[in-house]
Design a protein around this motif. Structure first.
Motif, mmCIF file in Angstrom:
data_model
loop_
_atom_site.group_PDB
_atom_site.id
_atom_site.type_symbol
_atom_site.label_atom_id
_atom_site.label_comp_id
_atom_site.label_asym_id
_atom_site.label_seq_id
_atom_site.Cartn_x
_atom_site.Cartn_y
_atom_site.Cartn_z
ATOM 1 N N LEU A 97 0.891 -1.277 0.030
ATOM 2 C CA LEU A 97 -0.121 0.006 0.047
ATOM 3 C C LEU A 97 0.833 1.323 0.008
ATOM 4 N N ARG A 98 1.962 1.138 0.746
ATOM 5 C CA ARG A 98 2.541 2.275 0.729
ATOM 6 C C ARG A 98 3.560 2.714 -0.337
ATOM 7 N N ASN A 99 3.512 1.595 -1.335
ATOM 8 C CA ASN A 99 4.427 1.755 -2.625
ATOM 9 C C ASN A 99 3.005 2.008 -3.505
ATOM 10 N N ALA A 100 1.743 2.298 -3.265
ATOM 11 C CA ALA A 100 0.640 2.635 -4.239
ATOM 12 C C ALA A 100 0.263 1.405 -4.970
ATOM 13 N N CYS A 101 0.425 0.163 -4.276
ATOM 14 C CA CYS A 101 -0.133 -1.085 -4.683
ATOM 15 C C CYS A 101 -0.874 -1.767 -3.906
ATOM 16 N N THR A 102 -1.893 -2.766 -4.336
ATOM 17 C CA THR A 102 -2.667 -3.618 -3.328
ATOM 18 C C THR A 102 -2.992 -4.755 -3.894
ATOM 19 N N LEU A 103 -3.440 -5.568 -3.091
ATOM 20 C CA LEU A 103 -4.177 -6.820 -3.470
ATOM 21 C C LEU A 103 -5.654 -6.701 -3.189
ATOM 22 N N ASP A 104 -6.447 -7.523 -4.030
ATOM 23 C CA ASP A 104 -7.739 -7.581 -3.698
ATOM 24 C C ASP A 104 -7.963 -9.132 -3.567
ATOM 25 N N THR A 105 -8.933 -9.263 -2.411
ATOM 26 C CA THR A 105 -9.222 -10.694 -2.182
ATOM 27 C C THR A 105 -10.464 -10.896 -1.828
ATOM 28 N N ALA A 106 -10.823 -12.034 -1.472
ATOM 29 C CA ALA A 106 -12.194 -12.441 -1.271
ATOM 30 C C ALA A 106 -12.135 -13.387 0.064
ATOM 31 N N VAL A 107 -13.289 -13.881 0.473
ATOM 32 C CA VAL A 107 -13.202 -14.841 1.715
ATOM 33 C C VAL A 107 -12.725 -16.174 1.299
ATOM 34 N N TRP A 108 -11.954 -16.547 2.281
ATOM 35 C CA TRP A 108 -11.489 -17.991 2.344
ATOM 36 C C TRP A 108 -12.404 -18.891 3.152
ATOM 37 N N ASP A 109 -12.961 -19.763 2.410
ATOM 38 C CA ASP A 109 -14.166 -20.385 3.086
ATOM 39 C C ASP A 109 -13.567 -21.711 4.122
ATOM 40 N N ALA A 110 -14.347 -22.190 5.167
ATOM 41 C CA ALA A 110 -13.992 -23.283 6.126
ATOM 42 C C ALA A 110 -13.949 -24.431 5.272
#
Ligand SMILES: O=c1ccn([C@H]2C[C@H](O)[C@@H](COP(=O)(O)OP(=O)(O)OP(=O)(O)O)O2)c(=O)[nH]1
Length: 157
Positions: A97-110
Motif C-alpha cells: 500500500l505504501r508503494n501505491a499497490c494493493t491486493l484484492d482478495t475475497a473470503v477463504w471458506d472453512a
C-alpha cells in the motif's frame, strides 16, 4: 475472535506449508508471491457456472518481477487449509500500500484447501522478488453450514 499468528501458522503447517520465521506475525502469517500472470482474454461469470480466463505467466527480469501499472493475477506460495469453525481473510502487506499497490482478495471458506490466487493491483511501477512476502492470512472464528466444496478445492496443489 481472531486466532493468534501461532495458531494460523499451525494451520498452514498442517496443510504442508514450509514457513520461515519472517512469515510468522503476531496476528497471522505472511503469504509469499509464487507466480504472476497477465490475463489474455475475458473471463465469464454466468448465472450458472463461471470460467477463469486464460492467462500468461510472467517471467521475472533478473531477480525480480518489474511490474508496470495494471491488474495482474498472483498465485501465493503457500498451501492453505482453512480449518472448520474458521473463516480466512487475506490482506495486503502494508508495504504494498505504501508503494501505491494493493491486493484484492475475497473470503477463504472453512474447508478450503489449496494454493490460492488473488488480484495484484499495481498503481505505480514496482519491483517484487519471487518469494517475497506480499500478504497476510488471518483466521477468525466463524459459524458455518457445510464446508467449501467448489471448483477451486485443492487448486494448484
Ligand atoms: O482472494 C481469494 C479468496 C478466496 N480464495 C480461495 C478460498 C476460497 O474458499 C475459494 C473460493 O472462493 P469463492 O467462494 O469466493 O469463489 P467463487 O468464485 O464463489 O467460487 P465457488 O463457486 O467455487 O465458490 O478460493 C482465493 O484463492 N483467493
Amino acid at each position: 475472535m481472531f486466532d493468534s499468528g501461532a495458531a494460523v501458522a499451525a494451520a498452514l503447517e498442517a496443510a504442508g506449508a514450509d514457513l520461515d520465521d519472517a512469515q510468522r506475525q503476531p496476528n497471522g502469517v505472511d503469504l509469499t508471491l509464487d507466480a504472476v500472470f497477465a490475463q489474455t482474454e475475458p473471463g465469464r461469470l454466468g448465472r450458472d457456472g463461471k470460467r477463469v480466463a486464460e492467462r500468461r505467466e510472467l517471467e521475472p527480469r533478473g531477480d525480480c518481477y518489474r511490474l508496470e501499472r495494471g491488474s495482474y493475477v498472483v498465485r501465493y506460495g503457500e498451501p492453505v487449509r482453512i480449518p472448520e469453525e474458521r473463516i480466512g481473510f487475506v490482506l495486503p502487506r502494508s508495504t504494498l500500500l505504501r508503494n501505491a499497490c494493493t491486493l484484492d482478495t475475497a473470503v477463504w471458506d472453512a474447508g478450503y484447501e489449496g494454493v490460492g490466487e488473488g488480484r495484484l493491483d499495481i498503481g505505480h511501477p514496482i519491483e517484487i522478488e519471487p518469494g517475497a512476502r506480499i500478504a497476510q492470512l488471518v483466521l477468525a472464528e466463524a459459524d458455518h453450514e457445510g464446508t467449501y466444496d467448489g471448483a477451486y478445492q485443492r487448486e494448484n496443489l
